[in-house]
Design an enzyme around this catalytic site. Structure first.
Site, PDB file in Angstrom:
ATOM      1  CG  ASP A 173      -2.018  -1.062   1.131  1.00 24.98           C
ATOM      2  OD1 ASP A 173      -1.843  -2.036   0.354  1.00 24.98           O
ATOM      3  OD2 ASP A 173      -3.037  -0.919   1.837  1.00 24.98           O
ATOM      4  CE  LYS A 236      -5.276   1.983   2.550  1.00 27.20           C
ATOM      5  NZ  LYS A 236      -4.135   1.257   3.172  1.00 27.20           N
ATOM      6  CE  LYS A 272      -6.869  -1.240   2.609  1.00 26.39           C
ATOM      7  NZ  LYS A 272      -5.487  -1.673   2.930  1.00 26.39           N
TER       8      LYS A 272
END
Lengths: 336, 810
Positions: A173, A236, A272
């Site tokens: 991430d 995300k 996400k």
């Protein structure tokens, strides 16, 4: 386009943990004309987001099933300065067995192998988590690139990614440099994310836009597109550390960009939301958003993850209520 | 074996999410499934003895038998309202505010029951009745409780109209009821309301709630019924006002039926509202907006965005987004909380919708309907998109009143406006663009009572709702809506004698030369006065009349004053064309500029005051002092409207929108004005000045008996920088000319201050294009008095309110 996930019992975890076998988003050359053409009307986005949960209602067996599906999409997360092997091991145990066995049995879900989507930690805990999850197909995700602010040297960010991948992280991430968005340096953003993606190698890359620091929704839309053009597998919302984290509004804008990118390139990019998702009700609102705006494919963990920690307990309580008819208490839910 | 949960875990389908109906069923059962008339806060069996069956459109099941009121029942309801009026209207505003506040609170307390019964009875999705309709119903009572509270201070020059007959449609049974009842009773009126026969039940449930809130008997009476009940309300001599929401066809019938009766009238009629998407719009937002525009309430919405106008450059991508979105719409049980489109109100309506769609396809449109499943039983229609539609097709012009949107493209901003306004209607418009300049420019140019920028179908009690053109007149909501239920304190309800509208009106034989008169005895020792010819004044030019006839105009003493052109239909036609040519230029000038011109007009009149006074004295026989006073009053009046040229532009409405809702006072357009015979200069100025001050253009018919003071006046006009065509003057027989104006499809309003008979005919003739009318019923007007001669009413009549919704936020 809403193709239902084929039901294959052979897939471990019953999650369609196909993300890591699927064709990835290879990215496309930066298309500034496309980026600049984005228009986002904030008040219209707000109206749509506000009615997302009022236009659809998911009740009874459907609610239980949807919440179980939500569990398989959770990146069960701990990102604290005081994380030690001990609490990470406990978290991983919860990821393997997110719902009490008796509840799963009562729900007719004992054979589905329900686990969370992943476990998400800082680099220094990756090895612990990988070790704890041996024998499962639950990937470990590492936050990276100077998370959460992303203000470390670019060279070190690339090194951080490589080290986490070497330590066994199958998902990375990354955080983007917000200044590239705020200053309109879209080519710099593209180059940065593309370099991260190369550093990730086989690991899937989720690009955190930190939308709470991007000033407005049009910036969110443009940053989403650039991040996908540069090869992100997921986009995300947030690190969880910004003043405002995942909201339905930014999520709606990002999902519309994912749809636009898919329609133009044929590449499916996952989504996400992270930060602030604590209740089962919230999780279902996001599921409705995914189903309505992107279709059923984006309800599965290969294309949808929820970054959360406390959410799992609330879902487990709701499932307990579904089984027993009584409102549940945390103390009956094993902690993660 | 796989459990059901496991199955859903993989399919991730939606399941049923029904709203419980037990309270609603119990309420119906407690009333024996037989609902009577609500008169004087009591249930009264209809004298007609008749009932009709009300069914739930989603299931076809009977809900209840509902009383079918006859003429006697309407009279009984009327008598109850009339008896209640004196005490109710005499209450202090604060007392009425308490009642309305109580009603608002009780509605909120019973909101779920109201929503459930509404969805059962009408077929609309429970989400809409629960989240939109019922909260707005409560909001209307709250808002108008506030107006009752401040009535004495904010509306001190007005009194209630009296007893109101109200007729509402089936698409928003509760909301339309609230729109009608709340302002009426807040201002001290009492009402008889007739719901639509398809959807009577919630009105009766609400009636019970009104009684529970303690509203005194007779203030609100609900008379359910069909055509006979409706006709009885419209034709009942006692009602002081009729308020109707429904189709344009029925609206026209009501306009004709009430013509000449002195009843106030407001009509909220049909629409074919444009939904305009520019290439710089947020297309995803606009596609979502279109869902709210045309698939809200199954498209059975008068202001539905049923004409999609999309810029050609983005048409393919936008229509693809719309189709994708249509595929996720869910049609079915209105009580299911996951439904987007419920049932169509009745099989008759569904068949009508289907016939339109088939006709559109036959005319060349391409049909798109998503592959959605419809329930086996009940009355449904799929969301429908017709593309390849051209303006010339009937589906592009006619109101379908169902979930059907027709799509057309435009190339330029100008073409967008032209297409948007290429309709007989003017209820609403929705504009999508991220450019503030473009959006606001188009908002000003679209002819519609409500314009939503980057949003659609937003409603609030603080914003007036109502149409331009054949969408009707009058506003509901906002301060402007109150005036539908008020009249000035000095003015009594006009009670004109009944006029036989079947006889011929507006016919005259052109004039001939004067019979032998004083001229034949003229003194030959002096040279005669130079022969003057008063012409028509059209398009800034003195124009000979088409017919080449003149009318002999005499002075008060019987001597010849001169001749005035005897205008005819063609002169009116020319004058209206000249007015149209001037309209947009004049309407878009600044108020400051119009004020300067009006001041200049006053200045130039003042320079010739003596001459005008002498003319008035000679024509009317008024004493010199009074004639001079008339000129001075005219000058003062010009000053008044010069002053108000930049002080009546509108307001910011305090709606629930985060943003700005502008109530812009827009020019009406072309106004026909027939002046009274008396006070030929002052009445002319009193009527023309407010119209042009507020940006309209006029075709004025001066006093029939004393036109020469006005033909003198056009020389003042010529020297005062008034652009050609802004004021047009056609002399002649008032009724001949008024008839042509009143019938003219391109005249936006007609003011008539001739006799009662002409007033009736003007009102009846106006129904052809539903132009607004303002008539005097032949009642005397004290043109000198401020309250009668330059009242706020002149300004209200001179503008139409356009509410522009501008959401903000970035």
């Amino acid at each position: 386009m809403a193709v239902r996930e084929p039901r294959t019992k052979s897939t471990a975890n019953g999650q369609g943990q196909a993300a890591h076998d699927d064709a990835r988003n290879p990215g496309i050359p930066l298309d500034m004309g496309w980026v600049k053409s984005q228009r986002v009307n904030t008040s219209a986005v707000e109206r749509r987001a506000a009615t997302m949960g009022t236009r659809r209602s998911v009740k009874k067996d459907w609610q239980a099933a949807w919440l179980l599906r939500a569990i398989t999409c959770i990146d069960l997360t701990t990102l604290s300065g005081d994380d030690t092997p001990g609490n990470v091991l406990r978290l991983c145990a919860k990821a393997r067995q997110p719902v009490r066995a008796d509840l799963l049995e009562a729900l007719g879900m004992a054979d589905e192998g329900v686990t969370t989507g992943a476990v998400c930690v800082y680099h220094n805990r990756v090895a612990d988590a990988v070790d704890a999850l041996k024998g499962t197909n639950i990937p470990v995700a590492a936050v990276s690139t100077g998370f959460p602010a992303g203000l470390t040297p670019h060279r070190l960010k690339l090194e951080e990614i490589r080290e986490s991948v070497a330590a066994g992280a199958r998902e990375i991430d990354i955080v983007i440099s917000r200044e590239h968005v705020l200053l309109g340096h879209w080519d710099a953003l593209y180059d940065e994310v593309k370099a991260f993606r190369e550093a990730c190698g086989p690991a899937h890359m989720k690009s955190i836009l930190a939308t709470g620091e991007l000033s407005n929704l049009r910036n969110v839309a443009m940053a989403s597109l650039v991040a996908m053009m540069a090869g992100s597998d997921f986009i995300k919302t947030s690190t969880g550390k910004e003043p405002v984290n995942a909201t339905l509004e930014v999520s709606l804008v990002m999902c519309r960009m994912i749809r636009a990118y898919y329609e133009r390139t044929g590449h499916k990019v996952g989504f996400k939301p992270a930060g602030g998702l604590r209740t089962a009700k919230q999780a279902m609102n996001w599921q409705i958003l995914m189903k309505e705006e992107l279709g059923d494919d984006w309800l599965m963990p290969n294309l949808f993850r929820i970054g959360a920690s406390a959410l799992l307990t609330d879902i487990e309580r709701q499932l307990s209520h579904h089984v027993t008819g009584r409102y549940a208490s945390d103390k009956y839910m094993p902690m993660g | 074996m796989t459990s059901r949960i496991a199955e859903i875990f993989h399919t991730m389908s939606y399941g049923p999410a029904p709203e419980a109906t037990n309270a609603a069923q119990a309420w119906l059962d407690e009333h024996g499934r037989k609902l009577n008339l609500f008169i004087n806060n009591a249930w009264q069996a209809p004298k007609s003895g008749k009932y009709f069956t009300s069914t739930a459109p989603a299931t076809g099941d009977k809900m209840a038998d509902v009383a079918d009121a006859g003429a006697d029942d309407i009279d009984a309801a009327y008598q109850a309202a009339r008896a209640a009026f004196p005490a109710w209207s005499a209450l202090p505003g604060h007392a009425r505010a308490r009642y309305l506040y109580a009603v608002a609170r009780q509605i909120q307390k019973h909101s779920r029951l109201l929503a459930v019964v509404e969805s059962m009875d009408n077929g609309k999705p429970i989400r809409e009745s629960r989240d939109i309709d019922v909260p707005l119903v409560a909001r209307h009572f709250y808002y108008h409780a506030g107006w009752a509270q401040v009535q004495e201070t904010r509306l001190s020059g007005y009194q209630p109209v009296g007893v109101i007959g109200q007729i509402i449609p089936w698409n928003f049974p509760l909301l339309m009821l609230a729109w009608k009842i709340a302002p009426a009773i807040a201002m001290g009126n009492t009402v008889v309301l007739k719901p639509a026969p398809y959807t009577s039940i919630t009105a009766l449930l609400l009636a019970e709630i009104l009684a529970e809130a303690g509203l005194p008997p007779g203030v609100v009476n609900i008379a359910t019924g069909g055509d006979e009940a409706g006709v009885s309300i419209v034709n009942h001599a006692g009602f002081d006002k009729i308020a109707f929401t429904g189709s344009t066809g029925v609206g026209k019938v009501i306009r004709r039926a009430t013509a000449g009766t002195g009843k106030k009238l407001s009509l909220e009629l049909g629409g074919k509202s444009p939904f305009i998407v520019f290439e710089d719009a947020d297309q995803d937002a606009a596609a979502e907006g279109l869902v709210d525009a045309i698939w809200f309430n199954q498209g059975q919405v008068c202001c539905a965005g049923s004409r999609l106008l999309v810029q050609e450059s983005i048409a393919d991508s936008f229509l693809a987004k719309v189709k994708r979105r249509m595929n996720t719409l869910r049609v079915g049980d209105p009580l299911d909380k996951s439904i987007d489109l419920g049932a169509i109100v009745d099989p008759v309506q569904r068949d009508t919708i289907d016939a339109w769609v088939k006709r559109g396809v036959a005319e060349g449109a391409t049909l798109f309907q998503p592959d959605v499943e419809l329930p086996a039983k009940g009355c449904w229609y799929k969301p429908t998109l017709l593309t390849d539609v051209e303006s010339s097709m009937a589906v592009a012009q006619e109101e379908i009143f169902g979930p059907v949107v027709v799509a057309m493209t435009f190339r330029t901003h100008k073409e967008a406006v032209a297409l948007a306004n290429n309709t007989r209607y003017g209820l609403a418009a929705s504009i999508w663009s991220e450019s503030i300049n473009l959006a606001l420019d188009i908002a000003r140019k679209v002819k519609a009572g409500t314009v939503w920028v980057n949003c659609t179908n937003m409603f609030d009690a603080a914003s007036g709702f109502g149409g331009y053109r054949e969408s009707g007149f009058g506003r509901e909501g906002g301060e402007e809506g109150l005036h539908e239920y008020l009249r000035p304190v000095w003015q009594a309800r006009p009670q004109p004698a009944k006029v036989d509208l079947t006889k011929k009106w507006g016919d005259a034989v052109p004039s001939r030369p004067a019979p032998l008169n004083g001229h034949s005895h003229a003194d030959v020792s002096a040279a005669p006065a130079i022969n003057r010819t008063a012409k028509l004044y059209i398009g800034g030019k003195q124009a000979r009349s088409d017919g080449n006839y003149v009318r002999v105009i005499k002075n008060h003493d019987g001597t010849l004053a001169g001749e005035a052109a005897d205008g005819n239909r063609k002169d009116i036609r020319d004058a209206v064309e000249a007015a149209h040519a001037a309209a947009s230029g004049w309407g878009s000038r600044t108020g400051y500029n119009r004020a300067q011109i009006l001041y200049y007009l006053a200045e130039n009149l003042s320079a010739r005051a003596d001459e005008f006074a002498a003319r008035i004295a000679a024509l009317t026989g008024a004493p010199a002092k009074d004639a001079a006073r008339e000129v001075e009053a005219s000058i003062s009046r010009l000053f008044t409207y010069a002053a108000l040229a930049d002080k009546w532009g509108g307001t910011v409405q305090e709606t629930t929108l985060r943003g700005i809702t502008l109530a812009a006072h827009e020019p009406l357009g072309v106004i026909g004005i027939a002046c009274p015979d008396d006070h030929p200069l002052l009445a002319f100025v009193s009527l023309v000045a407010p119209a042009i001050a507020r940006g309209s253009v006029v075709v004025a018919i001066p006093s029939e008996t004393h036109p020469l003071v006005v033909t003198d006046f056009y020389q003042v006009i010529e020297t005062s920088d008034i652009p050609a065509g802004v004021v047009n003057i056609v002399t002649g027989a008032r009724d001949v000319l008024s008839k042509t104006l009143a019938e003219h499809d391109d005249v936006d309003a007609m003011w008539y201050f001739g006799p009662a008979e002409g007033s009736a005919f003007v009102e009846a003739a106006s129904a052809a294009n539903m132009k607004r009318t303002w008539v005097g019923y032949g009642l005397p007007v004290d043109w000198f008095s401020r309250e009668q001669g330059e009242d706020e009413a002149f300004l209200h009549e001179a503008v139409q309110v356009k509410n522009i919704w501008l959401p903000t936020g970035e």
